[in-house]
Design an enzyme around this catalytic site. Structure first.
Site, PDB file in Angstrom:
ATOM      1  N   LYS A 126     -14.133  -7.464  19.783  1.00 21.58           N
ATOM      2  CA  LYS A 126     -13.171  -8.237  20.568  1.00 21.58           C
ATOM      3  C   LYS A 126     -12.745  -9.492  19.809  1.00 21.58           C
ATOM      4  CE  LYS A 126     -12.248  -5.890  24.153  1.00 21.58           C
ATOM      5  NZ  LYS A 126     -13.146  -5.310  25.084  1.00 21.58           N
ATOM      6  N   LYS A 143     -13.063   6.993  19.508  1.00 23.92           N
ATOM      7  CA  LYS A 143     -13.254   7.448  20.891  1.00 23.92           C
ATOM      8  C   LYS A 143     -11.961   7.360  21.697  1.00 23.92           C
ATOM      9  CE  LYS A 143     -14.398   3.075  23.098  1.00 23.92           C
ATOM     10  NZ  LYS A 143     -15.049   2.434  24.205  1.00 23.92           N
ATOM     11  N   LYS A 179      -8.573   3.414  26.760  1.00 25.03           N
ATOM     12  CA  LYS A 179      -7.283   2.895  27.197  1.00 25.03           C
ATOM     13  C   LYS A 179      -6.699   1.987  26.122  1.00 25.03           C
ATOM     14  CE  LYS A 179      -4.928   0.792  31.000  1.00 25.03           C
ATOM     15  NZ  LYS A 179      -4.373  -0.472  30.660  1.00 25.03           N
TER      16      LYS A 179
END
Ligand code: TYM
Length: 331
Positions: free
Chosen positions: A111, A194, A197
């Site tokens: 992040k 993976k 969203k």
């Protein structure tokens, strides 16, 4: 009866990764365990969603939980922010969590790379809030996908550390649960990594047939195997991994055999995969629309679930306050 807790962030609709990583286990576990499944709306605040999106997304996930087969008669379903007790436990765990270890968490580091302008303290302490969600209810098992392994390790660490600091055997270490014998990672169809969203490569449970077909037909492939029984490169393995979870074993074996004998036609495989994904999603998709139209029912489900979760949370919190040395005022 053993306890189960798990949650999903309401950042949009559920995708196949969420389903096969988590929700499939929720549905299976509700018959055998004392289950609480929640919608992690506090966790979703790390990216500063708009107020109207928070409300809408929580409702969407609730309808999707129900459409997937979570039965409110068997499992408690609640919205995280309806159980405020969790915040107090979050604060206690934060006092025992160290900057260095929180900074080393892979998803935090990711992040920091992806959103350098918004490296907030909530992001840093994400694993302590998750530990509070789980330990609040003394969960034995937590159904999650592979990407949550590190957060689960942190939850176990905070449980052990609390026990050590206060010289008690209070929290037990929760285990991850997967419906098969290993952790599940559903891949995207863009070649690597993976399904997610934020990765922009997800197939959603509400996607209609044409959308599913378009997404699958666009999946990355190669020019085909050059020799028999060759190891599959990642984009091809990803197609097979998806087929393994949505299709019959005989279908999987058929295309696997075609691959191993260098006779595979990826177009045929994708067509079959799209069909099988659609067959899997269609009934869920229909139920989502039905349930969403019944707001009163959804409100009742969330209120009942929150009451069940709060009862369990209040009990833990009273005991934790006592252990830490606070007055155990009625909660
Ligand atoms: P979240 O919202 O990112 O994902 C929800 C669940 O879906 C699983 N998942 C996947 N599994 C396999 N393959 C994929 N491609 C894939 N994508 C998502 C995740 O592993 C997860 O199980 N931190 C959690 C939410 C949370 C939570 C908790 C979970 C908050 N508190 C307490 C369990 C217990 C999260 O962000 O999941």
């Amino acid at each position: 009866m053993e306890k189960v807790v798990s949650g999903i962030r309401p950042t949009g609709n559920l995708h196949l990764g969420n389903y096969f990583g988590a929700v499939k286990s929720f549905v299976k576990m509700q018959d055998e365990y004392d289950c609480l499944f929640f919608i992690a709306d506090w966790h979703s605040l790390t990216t500063h969603p708009k107020p109207e999106n928070i409300r809408e997304s929580a409702k969407t996930i609730l309808a999707e939980y129900l459409a997937c087969g979570i039965d409110p008669e068997k499992a408690g379903i609640y919205i995280q922010s309806d159980v405020k007790e969790v915040l107090e436990l979050y604060l206690y765990f934060n006092m025992n969590a160290y900057l260095g270890e929180l900074e080393r968490v892979t998803s935090f580091k990711e992040k920091v790379r992806k959103q350098p302008d918004n490296v907030n303290a909530g992001l840093l302490t994400y694993p302590t809030l998750m530990a509070a969600d789980i330990l609040m209810h003394k969960a034995d098992k937590v159904p999650v996908g592979k990407d949550q392994e590190q957060n689960m390790e942190m939850a176990r660490l905070f449980a052990r550390r609390f026990n050590r600091i206060y010289g008690v055997e209070y929290f037990k270490e929760p285990e991850s649960f997967h419906f098969s014998d290993k952790a599940v990672k559903i891949p995207g169809l863009d070649g690597s990594g993976k399904m997610g969203k934020s990765e922009g490569n997800a197939i959603y449970l509400i996607d209609d047939e044409a959308t599913i077909r378009k997404k699958v037909m666009r999946a990355v492939t190669d020019s085909g195997p050059a020799e028999p029984n060759q190891q599959k490169p990642e984009p091809i393995q990803n197609l097979f991994t998806l087929m393994e979870v949505v299709s019959d074993k005989s279908t999987y074996d058929y295309f696997n055999d075609k691959y191993n004998t260098c006779a595979i036609r990826y177009g045929d495989m994708k067509k079959q995969l799209a069909e099988d994904i659609n067959a899997f999603c269609a009934p869920i998709r229909n139920r989502i629309t039905d349930i969403q139209s019944n707001e009163e029912y959804m409100r009742k489900v969330a209120a009942t679930g929150a009451e069940k979760a709060r009862e369990s949370a209040r009990k833990t919190l009273c005991e934790v306050r006592e252990i830490i040395g606070f007055r155990t005022t009625a909660l």
